[in-house]
Design a protein around this motif. Structure first.
Motif, PDB file in Angstrom:
ATOM      1  N   ARG B 204       7.273   2.314 -24.359  1.00 19.19           N
ATOM      2  CA  ARG B 204       7.423   1.454 -25.541  1.00 19.19           C
ATOM      3  C   ARG B 204       7.091   0.018 -25.177  1.00 19.19           C
ATOM      4  NH1 ARG B 204      12.641   2.617 -29.291  1.00 19.19           N
ATOM      5  NH2 ARG B 204      12.419   0.355 -29.486  1.00 19.19           N
ATOM      6  N   ARG B 205       6.402  -0.664 -26.075  1.00 15.08           N
ATOM      7  CA  ARG B 205       5.919  -2.006 -25.783  1.00 15.08           C
ATOM      8  C   ARG B 205       7.024  -3.058 -25.757  1.00 15.08           C
ATOM      9  NH1 ARG B 205       0.444  -2.667 -25.333  1.00 15.08           N
ATOM     10  NH2 ARG B 205      -0.368  -0.603 -24.827  1.00 15.08           N
ATOM     11  N   ASP B 206       8.126  -2.761 -26.381  1.00 12.30           N
ATOM     12  CA  ASP B 206       9.172  -3.773 -26.471  1.00 12.30           C
ATOM     13  C   ASP B 206      10.170  -3.712 -25.312  1.00 12.30           C
ATOM     14  OD1 ASP B 206       9.956  -1.255 -27.363  1.00 12.30           O
ATOM     15  OD2 ASP B 206      11.384  -2.025 -28.819  1.00 12.30           O
ATOM     16  N   ILE B 207      10.080  -2.668 -24.502  1.00 14.64           N
ATOM     17  CA  ILE B 207      11.151  -2.454 -23.530  1.00 14.64           C
ATOM     18  C   ILE B 207      11.164  -3.461 -22.379  1.00 14.64           C
ATOM     19  CG2 ILE B 207      11.906  -0.787 -21.753  1.00 14.64           C
ATOM     20  CD1 ILE B 207      11.930   1.315 -23.978  1.00 14.64           C
ATOM     21  N   PRO B 208      10.028  -3.834 -21.795  1.00 20.45           N
ATOM     22  CA  PRO B 208      10.128  -4.845 -20.719  1.00 20.45           C
ATOM     23  C   PRO B 208      10.866  -6.109 -21.173  1.00 20.45           C
ATOM     24  CG  PRO B 208       7.967  -3.832 -20.692  1.00 20.45           C
ATOM     25  CD  PRO B 208       8.650  -3.327 -21.944  1.00 20.45           C
ATOM     26  N   GLY B 209      10.530  -6.631 -22.330  1.00 17.07           N
ATOM     27  CA  GLY B 209      11.204  -7.837 -22.825  1.00 17.07           C
ATOM     28  C   GLY B 209      12.695  -7.626 -23.004  1.00 17.07           C
ATOM     29  N   LYS B 210      13.051  -6.430 -23.404  1.00 15.96           N
ATOM     30  CA  LYS B 210      14.465  -6.147 -23.669  1.00 15.96           C
ATOM     31  C   LYS B 210      15.258  -5.895 -22.394  1.00 15.96           C
ATOM     32  CE  LYS B 210      13.777  -4.583 -28.393  1.00 15.96           C
ATOM     33  NZ  LYS B 210      13.612  -3.442 -29.335  1.00 15.96           N
ATOM     34  N   THR B 211      14.582  -5.745 -21.276  1.00  9.21           N
ATOM     35  CA  THR B 211      15.309  -5.616 -20.007  1.00  9.21           C
ATOM     36  C   THR B 211      15.389  -6.949 -19.271  1.00  9.21           C
ATOM     37  OG1 THR B 211      13.338  -5.069 -18.720  1.00  9.21           O
ATOM     38  CG2 THR B 211      14.528  -3.240 -19.722  1.00  9.21           C
ATOM     39  N   ARG B 212      14.752  -7.976 -19.801  1.00  8.40           N
ATOM     40  CA  ARG B 212      14.727  -9.275 -19.122  1.00  8.40           C
ATOM     41  C   ARG B 212      15.411 -10.363 -19.930  1.00  8.40           C
ATOM     42  NH1 ARG B 212       8.274  -8.743 -18.100  1.00  8.40           N
ATOM     43  NH2 ARG B 212       8.409  -6.951 -16.710  1.00  8.40           N
ATOM     44  N   GLY B 213      15.971 -10.001 -21.058  1.00  6.49           N
ATOM     45  CA  GLY B 213      16.587 -11.018 -21.902  1.00  6.49           C
ATOM     46  C   GLY B 213      15.557 -11.874 -22.610  1.00  6.49           C
ATOM     47  N   GLY B 214      14.321 -11.420 -22.665  1.00  7.23           N
ATOM     48  CA  GLY B 214      13.258 -12.252 -23.219  1.00  7.23           C
ATOM     49  C   GLY B 214      12.993 -12.035 -24.697  1.00  7.23           C
ATOM     50  N   THR B 215      13.443 -10.921 -25.243  1.00 10.35           N
ATOM     51  CA  THR B 215      13.200 -10.642 -26.656  1.00 10.35           C
ATOM     52  C   THR B 215      14.042 -11.586 -27.513  1.00 10.35           C
ATOM     53  OG1 THR B 215      12.758  -8.350 -26.100  1.00 10.35           O
ATOM     54  CG2 THR B 215      13.273  -8.823 -28.405  1.00 10.35           C
ATOM     55  N   VAL B 216      13.410 -12.145 -28.524  1.00 13.08           N
ATOM     56  CA  VAL B 216      14.103 -13.151 -29.341  1.00 13.08           C
ATOM     57  C   VAL B 216      14.539 -12.525 -30.669  1.00 13.08           C
ATOM     58  CG1 VAL B 216      13.953 -15.403 -30.444  1.00 13.08           C
ATOM     59  CG2 VAL B 216      12.767 -14.992 -28.270  1.00 13.08           C
ATOM     60  N   TYR B 217      15.820 -12.525 -30.898  1.00 12.71           N
ATOM     61  CA  TYR B 217      16.418 -12.052 -32.154  1.00 12.71           C
ATOM     62  C   TYR B 217      16.681 -13.283 -33.028  1.00 12.71           C
ATOM     63  CZ  TYR B 217      17.142  -7.942 -29.218  1.00 12.71           C
ATOM     64  OH  TYR B 217      16.947  -6.864 -28.371  1.00 12.71           O
ATOM     65  N   SER B 218      16.971 -13.069 -34.289  1.00 13.61           N
ATOM     66  CA  SER B 218      17.147 -14.255 -35.137  1.00 13.61           C
ATOM     67  C   SER B 218      18.315 -15.108 -34.645  1.00 13.61           C
ATOM     68  CB  SER B 218      17.311 -13.868 -36.612  1.00 13.61           C
ATOM     69  OG  SER B 218      18.384 -12.996 -36.788  1.00 13.61           O
ATOM     70  N   ILE B 219      19.343 -14.477 -34.118  1.00 17.72           N
ATOM     71  CA  ILE B 219      20.504 -15.237 -33.656  1.00 17.72           C
ATOM     72  C   ILE B 219      20.155 -16.124 -32.448  1.00 17.72           C
ATOM     73  CG2 ILE B 219      21.472 -13.600 -31.976  1.00 17.72           C
ATOM     74  CD1 ILE B 219      24.212 -14.032 -33.429  1.00 17.72           C
ATOM     75  N   ASP B 220      19.032 -15.826 -31.796  1.00 19.08           N
ATOM     76  CA  ASP B 220      18.613 -16.598 -30.613  1.00 19.08           C
ATOM     77  C   ASP B 220      17.757 -17.807 -30.964  1.00 19.08           C
ATOM     78  OD1 ASP B 220      19.800 -14.621 -29.019  1.00 19.08           O
ATOM     79  OD2 ASP B 220      17.934 -13.472 -28.895  1.00 19.08           O
ATOM     80  N   VAL B 221      17.310 -17.885 -32.191  1.00 15.00           N
ATOM     81  CA  VAL B 221      16.337 -18.925 -32.541  1.00 15.00           C
ATOM     82  C   VAL B 221      16.991 -20.297 -32.489  1.00 15.00           C
ATOM     83  CG1 VAL B 221      14.921 -19.859 -34.423  1.00 15.00           C
ATOM     84  CG2 VAL B 221      14.923 -17.392 -33.947  1.00 15.00           C
ATOM     85  N   ARG B 222      16.329 -21.222 -31.827  1.00 17.96           N
ATOM     86  CA  ARG B 222      16.788 -22.619 -31.780  1.00 17.96           C
ATOM     87  C   ARG B 222      15.589 -23.467 -32.130  1.00 17.96           C
ATOM     88  NH1 ARG B 222      17.474 -23.711 -26.502  1.00 17.96           N
ATOM     89  NH2 ARG B 222      19.290 -25.059 -26.478  1.00 17.96           N
TER      90      ARG B 222
END
Lengths: 150, 732
Positions: B204-222
């Motif tokens: 899955r293309r999203d998994i590397p980001g999700k194992t590194r804390g790199g995926t940005v969710y709306s709650i993360d937006v600054r």
């Protein structure tokens, strides 16, 4: 002003000493890999390492972290290649992914303290972390896979 | 072509490319890339080529964990003959519905009902074939040969007669591409035998980001200059603040303002911790006039059940075949039963958050939101600002779980972020705490099911009537759709139709009640409660008929080869009916729209505590062509755990209009030590692909209830099967 040592770097944080480490990391330092899930030490989404031990960042005031080594998911490895992270990719664990930073930090702390945990020990350690997508079977497999490699 | 994506914020970077940049020599790679300045070229609405060989494929569903970031682009890449290792994927933030809408969700960008692969399969195939055709015609023109002589292999265009080859990326650098190509018809699509990608399991293309804390969710937006907003929300839906004392709140350092809104009091601060501390220091007096003050889940459920039982109360027919009421009136042997479910909460791990930055003129905005519908959210934003959708610059963020929570609902928090940003003339991030998220949740409503069936002298089910009493979810969640729905509530009733079962006289009907809480779809939608009731009832019928759970279902599924296949498979997988000592098996047939499944639960019971333990769960699933079988398996597995969590543990109670639960201590989803061993088998019927995200849920309720009956002789008639309720059932 408390000084935080996060992922090997020192930061002065302009916040009240009782501010949860979670918000210092996320909103002051921009390390948003550590997640907010409950604010009450119930879900584990905010799990980080304090001097190598897994703690709930939402339950850790920054004064308690003053001068101690904080490790977040961003600092677990340089390139995302910690054995637990690699195992998470190999087992294709994450779905929505929101809880996974905390799961990985919890698993990494477990394996650092106990490199060859039994299945029961894995389940026991990981039971503090909630996942709503239902990735638990893969989490168990990934921790087992990483166990030999830490 | 329009439609926008913002790949730079996302963790969707293809793993191969990601490692190339991040691993050794990273600086050199980056510098060369900067020097080379690859040109990129849109091939069609879905595909952009880069001269460095990268193929960017868009997808229009929203990612909430179900893996559409991989499965949908795979379908397109298959027809395009793209080299998957050179594909980068991008989620669409916004775009015209005529091009990007999902035909299975009303033609808009809306991700719900496990409909992404089902709805986009044909669209993505045609888009891929169209892109491939453009590549072929463009290369043919460059080579001055006929397009018919040109073919492709993954990532390469070939003219076999002359041996000429062109990488896909080279097309981006051609002086001109040919977009005026003959339209693609179904006959142009690859035969299944030629598929190279569909049916395989790339990471899955999203998994590397999700194992590194790199995926940005709306709650993360600054965003720069952003204010945080915490809301004091009323204790009961519909109440309004009448008096606000904010002296103490304003004294908290960093607090910018306290704003009274019609439905809430907002605290705006430079820091989130200041916003929440000030919110706690507010003294707000609320109105006490809301009609929801009288809401009481226990009392309301008793009334719901009596409405289901009272045949004089008209129901809205959902599905009718033959004439079930007459058959039941004339039936020699009529069996009746009742089942109930209580409200459940989504418990998505990311609490709701929305970020808005309103333009100086107050008539446009940039918005960040995790939403199951870009189209609905953009419309809601435009409505909030009394502007037009073109003024909304929308970022559809990765969602930290959806499960129905972010379908129509996200509009309220988005509206608040917009109004507060407009008022403050600064970007505003509104966050809900977990307590806010639960107490103001939109719940799967309580349901009561009154079932009647006629058994023939031979023990066949010849008539079935399934009355469901509950409020309308659609009426609340999507009033505009409801206005045109003729009282047919797809979000409550779907699943009752039982079309796989050969029952000559059949009626499913909805007794529509007033809502007593905010109501919503919940993973599995109506299928979960409806199939729990029906499949538990089928076991009762088997017992009454002197049959058994498998035989009666085989008889009912006689004209459904796909249904029989999943049933027979799960029976074989589980060695059904031969559990280890002190355990029992229960079975449930289940569907979810076009997807079919069957599950078996193996349970034991602590009769002292009333605690059910599910040790193993087997499922057979036929969702047609499996695009990515491993992900399908993960979805089915996750759905089963979600379903078990709901039926064993989850219950929202409301008293005096107030939700009684607050956090994960009193609304605790299943933890890792509580899960069973789960085994999934995918049955490839060759049918068109259908959904996988929810099929796990509907089979769980009756499988567990039927297993407990096999173990104890007692029927569990109300979900959740909490220990107190199980003990109560045992004592009757």
């Amino acid at each position: 002003m408390p000084t935080l040592i996060v992922n090997g770097r020192s930061f002065s944080v302009d916040a009240e000493p009782e501010t949860p480490l979670l918000w210092a990391l996320r909103e002051h330092l921009g390390l948003t890999g550590t997640k907010f899930g409950c604010g009450a030490g119930l879900c584990g989404a905010c799990t980080v390492h304090l001097d190598g031990e897994a703690v709930f960042a939402c339950q850790t005031p920054i004064e308690a972290a003053d001068g101690r080594a904080v490790t977040t998911i961003e600092g677990l490895s340089n390139t995302g290649d910690h054995p637990v992270q690699r195992a998470w990719v190999q087992e294709q664990v994450p779905q929505c992914g929101y809880c996974q930073s905390g799961q990985i930090m919890r698993a990494a702390a477990l394996l650092a303290a106990n490199p060859r945990p039994t299945r029961e020990e894995i389940i026991d350690a990981m039971s503090s972390n909630l996942c709503r997508c239902g990735t638990y079977p893969r989490i168990i497999r990934a921790v087992e896979r990483a166990a030999g490699e830490v | 072509m329009s439609g926008t994506t913002h790949p730079s914020r996302r963790g969707f970077l293809g793993s191969a490319i990601g490692f190339a940049v991040l691993a050794g020599g990273g600086l050199q790679v980056l510098r060369d890339a900067a020097l080379a300045q690859p040109t990129s070229r849109a091939v069609n609405a879905w595909v952009t080529l880069s001269s460095d060989g990268e193929v960017v494929i868009r997808f229009a569903s929203a990612e909430m964990g179900q893996g559409v970031n991989t499965s949908l682009p795979m379908i397109l890449a298959e027809e395009m003959d793209a080299d998957w290792s050179r594909v980068r994927v991008e989620q669409l933030d916004q775009g015209p519905v005529a091009t990007f809408g999902n035909p299975n969700t009303g033609g808009i960008l809306f991700t719900a009902g496990s409909s992404s692969v089902e709805g986009y399969f044909a669209i993505m195939r045609r888009a891929g074939a169209h892109a491939r055709r453009i590549l072929i015609h463009s290369a043919a023109q460059a080579w001055r040969v006929r397009p018919g002589e040109v073919t492709t292999e993954p990532g390469v265009i070939l003219h076999r007669a002359s041996g000429r080859r062109m990488e896909f990326g080279a097309v981006a650098a051609l002086p001109q591409i040919v977009t005026d190509v003959p339209p693609v018809s179904d006959a142009d699509l690859k035969p299944r035998s030629a598929w190279r990608l569909i049916g395989t399991n790339p990471d899955r293309r999203d998994i590397p980001g999700k194992t590194r804390g790199g995926t940005v969710y709306s709650i993360d937006v600054r965003v720069p200059n952003m204010l945080y907003a915490a809301l004091a929300l009323p204790p009961v839906e519909g109440e309004r603040p009448v008096r606000v004392s904010d002296t103490r709140a304003l004294a908290v350092p960093g607090v910018a303002r306290v704003i009274r809104m019609p439905h809430a009091v907002a605290v705006l601060a430079e820091r989130w911790e200041a916003a929440t501390a000030a919110r706690d220091a507010l003294d707000v007096e609320w109105t006490t006039s809301s009609p929801f003050r009288s809401a009481d889940t226990e009392k309301d459920l008793a009334e719901t059940a009596s409405a289901a039982r009272d045949l004089n109360r008209p129901g809205v027919p959902w599905e009718a075949r033959g004439n079930a009421p007459d058959a039941i009136a004339a039936g020699a042997r009529v069996i009746e039963a009742e089942y109930r479910t209580e409200p459940t909460y989504h418990a998505q791990m990311e609490p709701l958050a929305a970020i808005a930055s309103v333009d100086p003129d107050g008539r446009g905005a940039e918005v960040w939101l995790g939403t199951q519908s870009q189209t609905v959210s953009i419309a809601a934003a435009a409505q909030a600002l009394e502007t037009t959708p073109d003024r909304i610059r929308f970022h559809a963020m990765q969602m930290g779980g959806g499960f129905g929570r972010r379908t129509f609902f996200a509009r309220d928090i988005l509206r608040d972020a917009l109004l507060l940003s407009r008022e403050m003339r600064r970007p505003v991030k509104v966050m809900w705490t977990r307590e806010d998220d639960i107490r103001n949740g939109w719940f799967r409503p309580a349901t009561a099911h009154h079932l009647q069936a006629v058994l023939s002298p031979e023990g066949r089910v010849t008539a079935l009537r399934h009355r469901v009493a509950s409020p309308s979810v659609l009426a609340f969640a999507a009033p505009q759709r409801w206005a045109a729905a003729n009282n047919r509530d797809i979000l409550v009733m779907e699943g009752t139709e039982s079309t796989d079962y050969a029952i000559p006289d059949f009626l499913a009907e909805h007794v529509i009640l007033e809502r007593r809480a905010r109501v919503s779809a919940w993973r599995g939608i109506g299928w979960g409660p409806n199939l729990y009731a029906r499949e538990a009832f089928i076991d009762e019928l088997a017992e009454a008929a002197g049959s058994d759970p498998v035989s009666i279902r085989r008889q009912l599924l006689a004209s459904s080869p796909r249904g029989l296949a999943v049933l027979d498979t799960v029976v074989a997988m589980s060695d059904f009916g031969r559990p280890p000592p002190r355990r029992a098996h229960g079975i449930s047939f289940a569907g979810y729209k076009a997807t079919l499944g069957a599950g078996v639960a193996e349970v034991s019971l602590n009769t002292d505590t009333g605690e059910i333990r599910v040790h193993r769960f087997w499922a057979a699933v036929d969702s047609g062509i499996a695009i990515h079988p491993k992900n399908l398996e993960a979805q089915a597995e996750g759905g089963i755990i979600f379903g078990l969590s709901g039926l064993l543990k989850e219950r929202i109670t409301i008293s005096g209009g107030e939700v009684q639960q607050a956090n994960f201590h009193d609304y605790e989803p299943m933890r890792i030590h509580e899960i069973p061993e789960v085994r999934i088998r995918i049955i490839e019927s060759g049918a068109p692909p259908s959904g996988a995200g929810e099929i796990g849920v509907p089979m769980t309720g009756a499988a567990v209830a039927n297993a407990v009956h096999a173990l104890t002789g007692k029927r569990l008639r109300q979900m959740p099967f909490t220990p107190d309720r199980v003990k109560q059932a045992l004592s009757t």
